[in-house]
Design a protein around this motif. Structure first.
Motif, PDB file in Angstrom:
ATOM      1  N   LYS A   1      15.857 -26.144 -24.990  1.00 47.94           N
ATOM      2  CA  LYS A   1      14.861 -27.082 -24.486  1.00 47.94           C
ATOM      3  C   LYS A   1      13.878 -27.437 -25.591  1.00 47.94           C
ATOM      4  CE  LYS A   1      13.877 -24.620 -20.667  1.00 47.94           C
ATOM      5  NZ  LYS A   1      13.055 -24.259 -19.534  1.00 47.94           N
TER       6      LYS A   1
ATOM      7  N   LEU B   1      15.568 -32.438  -6.442  1.00 40.65           N
ATOM      8  CA  LEU B   1      14.479 -32.040  -5.552  1.00 40.65           C
ATOM      9  C   LEU B   1      14.449 -32.879  -4.283  1.00 40.65           C
ATOM     10  CD1 LEU B   1      11.376 -31.392  -7.786  1.00 40.65           C
ATOM     11  CD2 LEU B   1      12.568 -29.795  -6.306  1.00 40.65           C
TER      12      LEU B   1
ATOM     13  N   PHE C   1       5.675 -23.658  -3.945  1.00 40.39           N
ATOM     14  CA  PHE C   1       4.332 -23.926  -4.465  1.00 40.39           C
ATOM     15  C   PHE C   1       4.375 -24.911  -5.632  1.00 40.39           C
ATOM     16  CE2 PHE C   1       5.815 -20.770  -7.379  1.00 40.39           C
ATOM     17  CZ  PHE C   1       5.153 -21.018  -8.560  1.00 40.39           C
TER      18      PHE C   1
ATOM     19  N   MET D   1      20.860 -12.960 -18.904  1.00 40.28           N
ATOM     20  CA  MET D   1      19.416 -12.845 -19.055  1.00 40.28           C
ATOM     21  C   MET D   1      18.838 -14.114 -19.651  1.00 40.28           C
ATOM     22  SD  MET D   1      19.191  -8.930 -20.213  1.00 40.28           S
ATOM     23  CE  MET D   1      17.475  -8.770 -19.876  1.00 40.28           C
TER      24      MET D   1
ATOM     25  N   PRO E   1       5.948 -10.551 -19.456  1.00 42.96           N
ATOM     26  CA  PRO E   1       6.666 -11.361 -18.472  1.00 42.96           C
ATOM     27  C   PRO E   1       6.868 -12.807 -18.869  1.00 42.96           C
ATOM     28  CG  PRO E   1       4.395 -11.140 -17.832  1.00 42.96           C
ATOM     29  CD  PRO E   1       4.535 -10.453 -19.152  1.00 42.96           C
ATOM     30  N   PHE E   2       6.232 -13.269 -19.942  1.00 45.74           N
ATOM     31  CA  PHE E   2       6.390 -14.701 -20.187  1.00 45.74           C
ATOM     32  C   PHE E   2       7.621 -15.005 -21.022  1.00 45.74           C
ATOM     33  CE2 PHE E   2       4.035 -13.998 -24.049  1.00 45.74           C
ATOM     34  CZ  PHE E   2       2.988 -13.184 -23.659  1.00 45.74           C
ATOM     35  N   VAL E   3       8.338 -16.023 -20.576  1.00 45.03           N
ATOM     36  CA  VAL E   3       9.590 -16.416 -21.220  1.00 45.03           C
ATOM     37  C   VAL E   3       9.533 -17.920 -21.450  1.00 45.03           C
ATOM     38  CG1 VAL E   3      10.935 -14.589 -20.158  1.00 45.03           C
ATOM     39  CG2 VAL E   3      10.686 -16.747 -18.976  1.00 45.03           C
ATOM     40  N   ASP E   4      10.547 -18.407 -22.123  1.00 43.74           N
ATOM     41  CA  ASP E   4      10.738 -19.848 -22.251  1.00 43.74           C
ATOM     42  C   ASP E   4       9.539 -20.519 -22.940  1.00 43.74           C
ATOM     43  OD1 ASP E   4      12.648 -21.865 -21.571  1.00 43.74           O
ATOM     44  OD2 ASP E   4      11.127 -22.701 -20.250  1.00 43.74           O
ATOM     45  N   ALA E   5       8.960 -21.529 -22.321  1.00 42.79           N
ATOM     46  CA  ALA E   5       7.892 -22.291 -22.978  1.00 42.79           C
ATOM     47  C   ALA E   5       6.711 -21.392 -23.336  1.00 42.79           C
ATOM     48  CB  ALA E   5       7.432 -23.425 -22.073  1.00 42.79           C
ATOM     49  N   ASP E   6       6.342 -20.491 -22.429  1.00 42.22           N
ATOM     50  CA  ASP E   6       5.215 -19.599 -22.689  1.00 42.22           C
ATOM     51  C   ASP E   6       5.495 -18.695 -23.882  1.00 42.22           C
ATOM     52  OD1 ASP E   6       3.881 -20.688 -20.626  1.00 42.22           O
ATOM     53  OD2 ASP E   6       4.229 -19.062 -19.209  1.00 42.22           O
TER      54      ASP E   6
ATOM     55  N   ALA F   1      18.584 -16.566 -16.901  1.00 43.06           N
ATOM     56  CA  ALA F   1      17.461 -16.272 -16.001  1.00 43.06           C
ATOM     57  C   ALA F   1      16.152 -16.736 -16.633  1.00 43.06           C
ATOM     58  CB  ALA F   1      17.403 -14.781 -15.707  1.00 43.06           C
ATOM     59  N   ASP F   2      16.052 -16.620 -17.960  1.00 44.29           N
ATOM     60  CA  ASP F   2      14.826 -17.031 -18.636  1.00 44.29           C
ATOM     61  C   ASP F   2      14.661 -18.542 -18.671  1.00 44.29           C
ATOM     62  OD1 ASP F   2      14.281 -14.468 -19.042  1.00 44.29           O
ATOM     63  OD2 ASP F   2      14.533 -14.452 -21.208  1.00 44.29           O
ATOM     64  N   LEU F   3      15.788 -19.261 -18.587  1.00 47.03           N
ATOM     65  CA  LEU F   3      15.734 -20.723 -18.700  1.00 47.03           C
ATOM     66  C   LEU F   3      14.805 -21.360 -17.682  1.00 47.03           C
ATOM     67  CD1 LEU F   3      19.415 -21.899 -19.189  1.00 47.03           C
ATOM     68  CD2 LEU F   3      17.521 -22.239 -20.746  1.00 47.03           C
ATOM     69  N   VAL F   4      14.665 -20.741 -16.517  1.00 48.43           N
ATOM     70  CA  VAL F   4      13.883 -21.378 -15.466  1.00 48.43           C
ATOM     71  C   VAL F   4      12.386 -21.337 -15.762  1.00 48.43           C
ATOM     72  CG1 VAL F   4      15.585 -20.854 -13.710  1.00 48.43           C
ATOM     73  CG2 VAL F   4      13.697 -19.304 -14.069  1.00 48.43           C
ATOM     74  N   GLY F   5      11.997 -20.608 -16.800  1.00 49.74           N
ATOM     75  CA  GLY F   5      10.586 -20.586 -17.173  1.00 49.74           C
ATOM     76  C   GLY F   5       9.836 -19.468 -16.468  1.00 49.74           C
ATOM     77  N   SER F   6       8.648 -19.167 -16.980  1.00 53.54           N
ATOM     78  CA  SER F   6       7.880 -18.038 -16.454  1.00 53.54           C
ATOM     79  C   SER F   6       7.607 -18.168 -14.972  1.00 53.54           C
ATOM     80  CB  SER F   6       6.541 -17.926 -17.170  1.00 53.54           C
ATOM     81  OG  SER F   6       6.733 -17.669 -18.523  1.00 53.54           O
ATOM     82  N   ARG F   7       7.454 -19.403 -14.483  1.00 58.00           N
ATOM     83  CA  ARG F   7       7.115 -19.591 -13.076  1.00 58.00           C
ATOM     84  C   ARG F   7       8.184 -20.339 -12.317  1.00 58.00           C
ATOM     85  NH1 ARG F   7       2.604 -19.912 -15.968  1.00 58.00           N
ATOM     86  NH2 ARG F   7       1.110 -18.272 -15.538  1.00 58.00           N
ATOM     87  N   GLY F   8       9.382 -20.360 -12.875  1.00 59.00           N
ATOM     88  CA  GLY F   8      10.494 -20.966 -12.148  1.00 59.00           C
ATOM     89  C   GLY F   8      10.428 -22.471 -12.072  1.00 59.00           C
ATOM     90  N   ASN F   9       9.701 -23.109 -13.008  1.00 57.82           N
ATOM     91  CA  ASN F   9       9.528 -24.556 -12.907  1.00 57.82           C
ATOM     92  C   ASN F   9      10.758 -25.349 -13.306  1.00 57.82           C
ATOM     93  OD1 ASN F   9       8.567 -23.114 -15.095  1.00 57.82           O
ATOM     94  ND2 ASN F   9       7.472 -24.829 -15.948  1.00 57.82           N
ATOM     95  N   ASP F  10      11.722 -24.723 -14.007  1.00 57.69           N
ATOM     96  CA  ASP F  10      12.894 -25.466 -14.458  1.00 57.69           C
ATOM     97  C   ASP F  10      14.169 -24.977 -13.789  1.00 57.69           C
ATOM     98  OD1 ASP F  10      11.767 -27.311 -16.105  1.00 57.69           O
ATOM     99  OD2 ASP F  10      11.731 -25.992 -17.840  1.00 57.69           O
TER     100      ASP F  10
ATOM    101  N   PHE G   1       4.031 -27.782 -13.646  1.00 58.40           N
ATOM    102  CA  PHE G   1       4.911 -28.349 -12.632  1.00 58.40           C
ATOM    103  C   PHE G   1       4.657 -29.843 -12.442  1.00 58.40           C
ATOM    104  CE2 PHE G   1       4.974 -23.901 -11.577  1.00 58.40           C
ATOM    105  CZ  PHE G   1       6.272 -23.683 -11.170  1.00 58.40           C
TER     106      PHE G   1
ATOM    107  N   LYS H   1      11.982 -11.867 -17.230  1.00 55.54           N
ATOM    108  CA  LYS H   1      11.593 -12.326 -15.898  1.00 55.54           C
ATOM    109  C   LYS H   1      11.410 -11.129 -14.972  1.00 55.54           C
ATOM    110  CE  LYS H   1      12.347 -16.004 -14.092  1.00 55.54           C
ATOM    111  NZ  LYS H   1      11.302 -16.835 -13.507  1.00 55.54           N
TER     112      LYS H   1
ATOM    113  N   TYR I   1       9.952 -27.878 -26.566  1.00 59.88           N
ATOM    114  CA  TYR I   1       8.631 -27.493 -26.087  1.00 59.88           C
ATOM    115  C   TYR I   1       7.590 -28.281 -26.849  1.00 59.88           C
ATOM    116  CZ  TYR I   1      11.443 -23.600 -24.540  1.00 59.88           C
ATOM    117  OH  TYR I   1      12.418 -22.836 -23.979  1.00 59.88           O
TER     118      TYR I   1
END
Lengths: 475, 363
Positions: free
Chosen positions: B133, B44, A310, B314, A86-91, B317-326, A336, A116, B135
């Motif tokens: 981006k 934001l 969150f 796809m 599941p990890f994408v981008d920076a991870d 969709a990945d651009l936003v990061g694993s936890r949607g931070n971006d 974050f 994702k 890193y």
């Protein structure tokens, strides 16, 4: 004449085609039925076969070294191992940099694919016969449901158990044992973990204001009251997360459960034996409510909890002066934080204090479990590699993850904050995994989230919300 | 005379209504467009309309209250008492507004109305999306290295490689089929046609796992051929139906005279049908292209997320990061991914209009 035969021919062809289509349609069904029928023996054969394969190989391995040693000698050069997670981008960048050295040394190409939509896709891939060699599950509950179908390779015969016992805390190994098709299997190994019992605070301003880190729950509540008197709400809480709204609330409940009742009760609760409507769970929500439902204690008031994402919740802590002071969240939340904020200087964390001293210092963790779907020597080597701390060394250095392995040195952590976290996990009297991730999806990722959201937003009373959550177990 | 005037009035109303509908439709797009140029922190905090000149309360004189003011009691400011909640939300007194400046330090600000225009715009979102981006990775010795992620270009070419054949193949096959259904007399024609129409109602989701199983055994998974076939198959019923509707409306006399002149079916198809159905081909081409270009589900299942084959939707969709931070990057990414369909639309629209006109005048 010619035309007539042509016509007949086309008619015949169309008929043939439709027949074959119908037949293949039915045939397909039959085949799958047959496959399903023959599947159990095949599946039982498969582990047996892999076991019988494993034992000569194991003895061979004893002579020639484990798959990892062989891989390091270049035995599997040029092979490919597919991985899905599941990890994408920076991870993903951090993960790839952590396996780069292994790939260069062994010549094994680990093809990582991040998505994702991992949770939704992995079931389709496994069902469609297109499972990756290794999959990374952030929620063990999901792996448990797949393990039941018998499609996950049992690692008991694949990895050296003695080595694992030496390199992992027993709690981790217990958590990787799941129900397989025929009895318990070792469904995966833990590679990354994160800690969820952390309260983040703006260190510099916190020290300047003359506050001290609370050691007990009562101290923390007194400090919360003190901060409210000084003019700020102490806590900033957000549980909005799109379709997953409410999960952040489950971390609170789990943390408080561990601090107000026995670990055994917690385990029962996670398994569904202790209902949500029981006094233990109700008490935990009430303890939480003392903070959440007090508008002087929460930034933006209780109402904003449900509407604040969150990831946006910590932002008021980084304003000057801070508009809020505490945020309870796992260590991944640092991604974050504003880029200008420095760990150990601008922000830090303290351990969410114990409520009842008799339950010691429990720590709530979450993590990623790697499961193996295809048994090939090079996949075994990669799996063995993932049980070593070396496999996430560079990721640990970059921060944001804690290595669950014992051979991961504390020196690897480049920030004091991460190092203290790793120590917290190693020294924990009780280590428990995020309960909502262990519960079946209907509860842990369904009614639990929704019930908490309804309760906090005021659309349901506590009893009603708990009943609603419990109903997830019943259907 | 009167009738003409009436018609003119009606036209204005129609235009007005159309204008309002257009405005309502375009407003969110405009907002997204403006947001795509705003820094993440601004997105934001405030709405996109704040980039325009607007009236806002601005900082004025600061009032210092006594340090030990109890916030839970009514608070006295300039002889008036207010509650804490009032001061949090702001109380208007005469022309100014009283609001906490720093609750901790017990200072209150007397804010004044003022015009504000500080459009803080940046191209960062676009450069992050287009060129990747950066890193930050920390080395063992604590030093930091920046690693550049991949941009959109690879995903763009991947998507184009998928979308063009996945548009051409079904449109071509469907045109053949539509011609056959409309003008060839063969037994079972109606039944076959009904079967094809019936396939329109089958949701693609039910076909995913069975098709994936077949693809796995055929080794088509993750290959371009596989996804072309998938898109073709999922698109064919609708495209066939659409083309049938158009081709069956063409005048029968044309084909009969061509047939008498000795033209074969293929000649009729290539010389008469195709040129005559350009408007239909263009419009269904646009539909199919848009569908494939924006598709996420079919790509997710059949081609996966390996960088070498990953499609735009796809990648975005990945651009936003694993936890949607971006997630703020989605604004600019949306516009970049919109460019291609827009270009296709405007490019084909010319044919679209010309084809319609040509058909109507020549008959």
């Amino acid at each position: 004449m010619k035309k007539a035969t042509g016509r007949k021919l086309s008619l015949a062809m169309v008929l043939c085609l439709s027949f074959t289509m119908m037949l293949s349609g039915c045939g397909g069904n039959n085949n799958t039925n047959n496959a399903a029928k023959t599947d159990p023996p095949a599946a039982t054969e498969a582990p047996a076969a892999s076991n019988s394969q494993a034992s000569p190989e194991a003895s061979e391995a004893a002579a020639a070294g484990s798959p990892l040693d062989l891989a390091m000698k270049g035995e599997y050069k040029g092979t490919k191992v597919t991985m899905f997670g599941p990890f994408v981008d920076a991870d993903q960048v951090k993960f790839e940099s952590s396996i780069k050295e292994f790939e260069a040394k062994t010549g094994i190409d680990i093809q990582y694919e991040g998505s994702k939509e991992f949770e939704a896709t992995i079931n389709i891939r496994v069902d469609g016969g297109n499972a990756p060699d290794i999959a990374d599950f952030p929620q063990p509950g999901l792996l448990a449901s797949i393990a039941k179908t018998g499609k996950v390779v049992d690692l008991t015969g694949v990895l050296d158990q003695e080595k694992l016992k030496a390199n992992y805390n027993k709690s981790w190994l217990d958590m990787s044992t799941m129900d397989g098709k025929d009895g318990k299997i070792m469904a995966g190994i833990w590679n990354r973990s994160n800690v969820k019992s952390l309260v983040w605070y703006p260190k510099k301003q916190f020290d300047d204001a003359g506050y001290t880190v609370p050691e007990t729950w009562d101290d923390m509540m007194a400090l919360t009251e003190q901060i409210a008197k000084d003019g700020d709400p102490a806590w900033t809480i957000g549980i909005e997360s799109g379709a997953a709204t409410g999960w952040a609330a489950t971390d609170w409940i789990e943390n408080i459960m561990l601090r107000t009742t026995t670990p055994e009760n917690y385990d029962k609760w996670v398994k569904g034996e202790l209902p949500f409507t029981s006094p233990e769970v109700k008490n935990a929500v009430e303890v939480m409510s003392k903070i959440w439902l007090n508008k002087d204690y929460v930034y933006g008031g209780t109402k904003s909890i449900v509407t604040t994402a969150f990831g946006d919740a910590p932002k008021p802590m980084f304003e000057n002066p801070p508009k809020a002071w505490f945020n309870l969240m796992g260590n991944f939340i640092t991604s974050f934080f504003p880029e200008t904020a420095k760990v150990d200087q601008d922000y830090d964390w303290f351990y969410l204090p114990p409520i009842d001293p008799q339950y010691g210092k429990p720590v709530l963790v979450a993590g990623d479990i790697y499961a193996m779907f295809n048994d090939r020597p090079e996949v075994r080597a990669v799996m063995e590699f993932f049980t070593t701390g070396e496999s996430i060394k560079t990721w640990v250095q970059s921060g944001g993850v804690i290595a669950p392995m014992n051979d991961a040195s504390l020196d690897w952590y480049t920030s004091e904050s991460d190092r203290r976290m790793a120590k917290l996990v190693q020294d924990a009297s009780t280590l428990r995994f995020d309960g909502s991730d262990l519960m079946p999806g209907k509860v842990g990722a369904g009614t639990f989230w929704k019930g908490m959201t309804d309760y906090v937003s005021g659309t349901a009373t506590l009893d009603k919300a708990l009943e609603q959550i419990q109903s997830g177990w019943n259907n | 005379m009167a009738g003409k005037k009436k018609r003119k009035g009606g036209k204005t109303i129609v235009n007005l209504v159309l204008g309002v509908i257009c405005f309502i439709w375009l407003l969110p797009t405009l907002g997204l467009f403006i947001s795509s140029f705003r820094p993440a922190a601004d997105i934001l905090q405030t709405g996109w309309w704040k980039v325009f000149p607007h009236q806002e309360w601005t900082q004025g004189e600061t009032l210092q209250l006594s340090k030990d003011t109890d916030l839970r009691q009514p608070i006295e400011v300039n002889g008036q008492t207010y509650t804490d909640d009032q001061l949090k939300a702001g109380v208007e007194v005469d022309d100014s507004r009283l609001m906490w400046e720093n609750r901790r330090a017990r200072t209150i600000n007397m804010q004044e109305q003022g015009w504000k225009t500080t459009p803080d715009l940046t191209m960062d979102n676009y450069s992050n999306v287009l060129s990747g981006k950066e890193y930050k990775l920390t080395e063992a010795d604590g030093s930091e290295t920046m690693q550049k992620g991949t941009g959109l270009s690879q995903a763009f070419w991947n998507t184009l490689t998928i979308a063009v054949p996945a548009t051409v193949i079904p449109v071509l096959i469907a045109s053949f089929a539509a011609y056959a259904f409309a003008w060839l007399r063969f037994p079972g024609r109606k039944t076959l046609f009904v079967i094809i129409i019936a396939m329109l109602v089958i949701p693609i989701q039910v076909a995913l796992i069975p098709v994936l199983k077949d693809y796995t055994s055929l080794g088509l998974n993750g290959s371009y051929l596989g996804i072309w076939l998938a898109h073709t198959a999922f698109g064919l019923p609708l495209v066939t139906y659409f083309m049938y509707n158009f081709i069956s409306q063409l005048p029968k006399d044309l084909f009969e005279s061509a047939f008498i002149d000795g033209a074969s079916h293929f000649t009729i198809f290539s010389r008469l049908i195709l040129p005559l159905s350009v408007p239909a081909l263009a419009s269904i081409g646009i539909f199919q292209f848009l569908w494939v270009w924006n598709d996420y589900l079919v790509s997710l299942i059949f081609i996966g997320n390996q960088p070498s084959v990953q499609v735009m939707s796809m990648k975005i969709a990945d651009l936003v990061g694993s936890r949607g931070n971006d997630w703020h990057l989605l604004t600019s990414a949306a516009f970049i991914s919109m460019l291609m369909p827009l270009a296709i639309f405007f490019l084909l629209q010319k044919y679209f209009v010309r084809g319609l006109m040509g058909g109507s005048v020549k008959g």
